[in-house]
Motif scaffolding. Sequence first.
Motif, short mmCIF file in Angstrom:
data_model
loop_
_atom_site.label_atom_id
_atom_site.label_comp_id
_atom_site.label_asym_id
_atom_site.label_seq_id
_atom_site.Cartn_x
_atom_site.Cartn_y
_atom_site.Cartn_z
N SER A 49 -8.64 -9.70 -7.53
CA SER A 49 -9.31 -10.55 -6.59
C SER A 49 -10.33 -10.40 -6.40
O SER A 49 -10.73 -10.98 -7.27
CB SER A 49 -8.67 -9.50 -5.18
OG SER A 49 -9.98 -8.94 -5.35
N VAL A 68 -5.56 -3.44 -5.09
CA VAL A 68 -6.67 -4.82 -4.13
C VAL A 68 -7.83 -4.83 -5.10
O VAL A 68 -7.37 -6.51 -4.48
CB VAL A 68 -7.12 -3.01 -3.04
CG1 VAL A 68 -8.28 -4.15 -2.25
CG2 VAL A 68 -6.36 -2.76 -2.05
N PHE A 100 -6.19 1.65 -5.26
CA PHE A 100 -6.94 0.97 -4.79
C PHE A 100 -7.26 0.13 -5.94
O PHE A 100 -7.03 -2.06 -5.87
CB PHE A 100 -7.99 1.02 -4.51
CG PHE A 100 -8.63 0.42 -3.57
CD1 PHE A 100 -8.91 -0.45 -2.83
CD2 PHE A 100 -10.79 0.12 -4.49
CE1 PHE A 100 -10.09 -1.26 -2.51
CE2 PHE A 100 -11.54 -0.31 -3.94
CZ PHE A 100 -11.49 -1.15 -2.80
N PHE A 132 0.32 -0.63 0.25
CA PHE A 132 -0.04 -0.03 -0.41
C PHE A 132 1.14 1.44 0.05
O PHE A 132 -0.01 2.21 0.72
CB PHE A 132 -0.55 -0.03 1.17
CG PHE A 132 -2.49 -0.64 0.97
CD1 PHE A 132 -2.31 -1.91 0.30
CD2 PHE A 132 -2.97 -0.54 1.64
CE1 PHE A 132 -3.21 -3.06 0.56
CE2 PHE A 132 -4.37 -1.88 1.89
CZ PHE A 132 -4.54 -2.84 0.77
#
Lengths: 252, 249
Positions: free
Chosen positions: A181, A177, A173, A118
Amino acid sequence: MTAIMLTAVHKWFGSVHALCNINLKVREGEFVSLIGPSGCGKTTLLRIVAGLEKPSNGEVETFGYPPLELCKRHEIGVAFQKPALLASRTALNNVMLTLEITGRKNGAKSPQEILNDFGLGEFLNSYPGQLSGGMEQRVNIACAMIHNPKILLMDEPFGALDMMTRDRLSEWFEKKVLFNSNKTVLFITHSVPEAIFHSDRVIVLSPTPGEIYMEFTINLPRPRNRMTRVSDCFLEYERKIREVLYEMVNGG
Amino acid sequence: MKPWKAYLIMMISLPVFWVIVIGLFHPPSFLLPPPKLVIRVLAEDKGVFWHHTKITLIGALTGYAVSNFIAVGLSIAFIYVNWLEDFFTPWTVVIKNVPFVAIASILVITLGDTPLPRIIIVVLVTFFPILANVTKGLKSVDQVLLDRMQTLNASKWQVFWKVRWSSAMPYYIAAHEIAFTGSIIGAIVAEWLFAREGLGFLIVRSMSQYRTDMLFAVTLIASALSVCAYLSVKLIEKRIYRWRKEISS
């Protein structure tokens, strides 16, 4: 598989009808954004899915279980609008707090790895008060997903940030992220471009009482990046959703 | 200015000011004894002073420990048993507002010349600030943190220890700043009223014997004790809340 299912959900706060007949089905791995004017019940809806509120009527299931059961299994992560961080714990220890509570050793990554990913590798031992708003939000998101929950609920996580930081965090993001995923994400935002940028579906809620007004399926290729934002297709979605929002608020 | 420098200046200024006043107005030594006389009394009777200081300290610390135990326990109970705070509020208001000098006399009559009245008075003086601050601290926890704990299915103990207590600690330390020094003053006043030992007793005895040098010596010891109590709390606060300093710097 259905990750989140709301059937005929109503929510009353005293005499205020906050949510009215919400029927919503979110597939596993799907990213769904809720958008609408203030007071349309977005946060209430998210809190119901998180098990923080009970619906007055209707059924809520998360992977076939009531939300509280999924919380017990530590399969729900929530990134609140206001970072839920302890001021007396460092960034690393705040992320570790989630593991201490859930008793999970690690999720897919260790707290150090996730904070490195991050972009906070140099701030592991910084306290929340020493971090910028954007950094705090990244720690907040790391706290919500370090235990690798199946469902991620996000309540305007970038809402308090300036536009540039917000765009930068959105891109981060998407890349760090979301890409590759299989998380099911329910995302609340006031920003139309932010909703389109991340989502597979955007749901527009109308105010008082909050009802599903319209639904848009976003067919944009992934991974999405800065160029996605200026593509014709993206701008067309933005125009359509804005039109619906204006029509809903102004009555056409 | 560094805080320690301010304390050093104060410690030097006080005797200097004292000497100047004596030099300018030449008061008789039974009204304002010179510093060297007070220091001589302190040195000559150090055994007596140490004995009475020890008695006062034991009374203050015992009372303070009891006070902390009850007040913190009650604050925690207030958080988890809703009706308890409403039930106890009139009691705590009475404890806070009834003049403890009056209660002290009753305690002496009922409990006799034992350490118990002294301990009870220290508890009465220090109980309320600890109770009020810790209760406020435990309640001041950010709702968003409680929500986070709930979604993680945290146990009541985890919520208390990891979130509520962490949030309450600054309030608890602030309570010590008031209450810890208060415990020493409470013990001295209790002794002043009825005891046969302790710094308070020494004050009464010195007054009856017109020993102002002794009175000044006791005042110096009592002040030093209170200042030490205050500074020790500040030191603990600084150690525990290193993060606050790091944030502000």
